[in-house]
Design a protein around this motif. Sequence first.
Motif, PDB file in Angstrom:
ATOM      1  N   GLY A  13      94.613 -87.198  14.995  1.00 47.32           N
ATOM      2  CA  GLY A  13      95.108 -86.669  16.270  1.00 47.32           C
ATOM      3  C   GLY A  13      94.196 -85.571  16.758  1.00 47.32           C
ATOM      4  O   GLY A  13      93.373 -85.047  16.004  1.00 47.32           O
ATOM      5  N   SER A  14      94.339 -85.203  18.001  1.00 55.15           N
ATOM      6  CA  SER A  14      93.499 -84.163  18.580  1.00 55.15           C
ATOM      7  C   SER A  14      93.898 -82.797  18.037  1.00 55.15           C
ATOM      8  O   SER A  14      94.943 -82.645  17.388  1.00 55.15           O
ATOM      9  N   ASN A  15      93.076 -81.784  18.300  1.00 49.99           N
ATOM     10  CA  ASN A  15      93.400 -80.432  17.875  1.00 49.99           C
ATOM     11  C   ASN A  15      94.710 -79.985  18.527  1.00 49.99           C
ATOM     12  O   ASN A  15      94.926 -80.200  19.722  1.00 49.99           O
TER      13      ASN A  15
ATOM     14  N   ALA B 151      97.655 -81.128  17.608  1.00 48.28           N
ATOM     15  CA  ALA B 151      98.628 -82.222  17.596  1.00 48.28           C
ATOM     16  C   ALA B 151      99.773 -81.974  16.627  1.00 48.28           C
ATOM     17  O   ALA B 151     100.793 -82.665  16.680  1.00 48.28           O
TER      18      ALA B 151
ATOM     19  N   HIS C   6      89.258 -85.835  11.124  1.00 51.53           N
ATOM     20  CA  HIS C   6      88.777 -86.257  12.435  1.00 51.53           C
ATOM     21  C   HIS C   6      87.720 -87.342  12.297  1.00 51.53           C
ATOM     22  O   HIS C   6      87.177 -87.807  13.315  1.00 51.53           O
TER      23      HIS C   6
ATOM     24  N   TRP D 215      99.122 -91.460  13.686  1.00 51.87           N
ATOM     25  CA  TRP D 215      98.483 -90.772  14.811  1.00 51.87           C
ATOM     26  C   TRP D 215      99.519 -89.857  15.450  1.00 51.87           C
ATOM     27  O   TRP D 215     100.583 -90.291  15.850  1.00 51.87           O
TER      28      TRP D 215
ATOM     29  N   GLU E  65     100.334 -86.743  18.362  1.00 51.51           N
ATOM     30  CA  GLU E  65      99.980 -86.020  19.579  1.00 51.51           C
ATOM     31  C   GLU E  65     101.195 -85.219  20.021  1.00 51.51           C
ATOM     32  O   GLU E  65     102.310 -85.729  19.997  1.00 51.51           O
TER      33      GLU E  65
ATOM     34  N   TYR F 255      93.769 -94.899  18.703  1.00 51.41           N
ATOM     35  CA  TYR F 255      93.520 -93.473  18.946  1.00 51.41           C
ATOM     36  C   TYR F 255      92.184 -93.257  19.645  1.00 51.41           C
ATOM     37  O   TYR F 255      92.089 -92.485  20.613  1.00 51.41           O
TER      38      TYR F 255
ATOM     39  N   SER G  45      92.360 -94.314  23.290  1.00 53.51           N
ATOM     40  CA  SER G  45      93.076 -93.306  24.071  1.00 53.51           C
ATOM     41  C   SER G  45      92.213 -92.066  24.309  1.00 53.51           C
ATOM     42  O   SER G  45      92.180 -91.512  25.411  1.00 53.51           O
ATOM     43  N   SER G  46      91.480 -91.658  23.268  1.00 53.12           N
ATOM     44  CA  SER G  46      90.612 -90.490  23.393  1.00 53.12           C
ATOM     45  C   SER G  46      89.489 -90.752  24.382  1.00 53.12           C
ATOM     46  O   SER G  46      89.139 -89.892  25.197  1.00 53.12           O
TER      47      SER G  46
ATOM     48  N   ARG H 297      90.827 -90.591  27.949  1.00 58.77           N
ATOM     49  CA  ARG H 297      91.065 -89.205  28.350  1.00 58.77           C
ATOM     50  C   ARG H 297      89.749 -88.478  28.619  1.00 58.77           C
ATOM     51  O   ARG H 297      89.593 -87.781  29.623  1.00 58.77           O
ATOM     52  N   ASP H 298      88.786 -88.666  27.714  1.00 57.37           N
ATOM     53  CA  ASP H 298      87.493 -87.997  27.888  1.00 57.37           C
ATOM     54  C   ASP H 298      86.739 -88.531  29.092  1.00 57.37           C
ATOM     55  O   ASP H 298      86.059 -87.778  29.797  1.00 57.37           O
TER      56      ASP H 298
END
Length: 416
Positions: free
Chosen positions: A70-72, A74, A215, A229, A231, A248, A251-252, A255-256
């Motif tokens: 998951g992202s930072n 999360a 990560h 995963w 979030e 994941y 999705s990242s 978003r990016d």
Amino acid sequence: MEPQRGLDMRPRVELSQVSKIYSRSAGGAVAAFGKRLLGLPAAPRNGAGKVAVDAVSLALRAGERLGIIGSNGAGKSTLLRMIAGLAAPSSGRIDVEGQVTAIFTLGLGLKEDLTGRDNIYVDGEVQGKTRREIDRVIDEIVAFADIGDQIDHPLRTYSTGMKARLAFASIIHLSPEILIIDEALSAGDAQFSAKARAKMREICSRGKIGIIVSHAMPVVNDLCTRCVWMEGGRVVLDGDPDAVTRAYLESSWKRDEAALLDRFRRHVGAESARDGCHVLQLEAVAPGRPGHRPILFSGDDVEWNVCVSASVALAAPDARFRMERLDGLVVADSLLSVEGVRAGAPTGEAGFRIAMRPLVLGAGVYRATLDLLDRSVVVASRSTIVEVAVRQAPTGGKPVLLYPASVHAYPAVGVV
């Protein structure tokens, strides 16, 4: 939460609707008490607080290796700390059967003035092991850490990597029942990381439980039997590591990519300098990922789908494809006529593919532009932004290669 053991119990971890909420006010209750003593007004209430983990339910059985991604922010590390007993849940229930060994910061408890060998004994005692138990595995620990004669020198003479390897080797060889690792497998070089993953698999094959946060998706796919995963403190997906990590990453990327296009919006768009002339399409397509991809990877085969149109006659139609880094450095510049490709009839639509096989640009943000020309004069253009990423970062500089793109024409049917 206290670990429970029975005569026939094997390691087990169960979480039921577990949540963790942190107060938003600085200092929480202590700060509020201090303000009351000083006669200061209390801080205004601003909601229920920060929800770090939100109603998470999980069940882990002996032999499972769970990866949490998951992202930072999360909630991954907070969840691990609650399982390890270092933080209490705000609500819900955590049941743990088995002794938990957690690695959050490698080398944090090591003593600088003691030798590496002495630190192994100290750490073993902290983990509840007897000296005889440590004696049986100390040679394995020393060999695994791969620090040679330094094992009998004070820790203050060790490099950061040596300390990390010693700490990891000490913990993983002392028969942990439930091993929790927060990014610790990234310690050391690739060879040590591979050796650490192999040791994790060996431990779990003996009926132990491994939980890691990482990560690095290849590490999760290589090591884990299951992946979660997270979030926003919640579980988004729980299942096969390959399927979960792919979802994941997709999705990242989305978003990016949206953030990239929003950030460089002024570099994106189309212009027409002559009525009836347009560049209708300029899209980068990456393998296995349909549609325009603003984020590309160096080394992949990339194609640009292009479509131009002219409702007025063009005397000498041509097209130019350019890529430049945002600092102005031109890295690709191709005229279709020079490449031996006709830009189309004087009127109507024409479609092209511009193939970069493979894409060999260095990491960076680039603007791609397609100009429709008539007698070398730009009559329409379209620009877009792409970011080129590298899967393995180079050392010693930031390379940029001028790419000789190959260009192929194809019918415009279905291009737009």
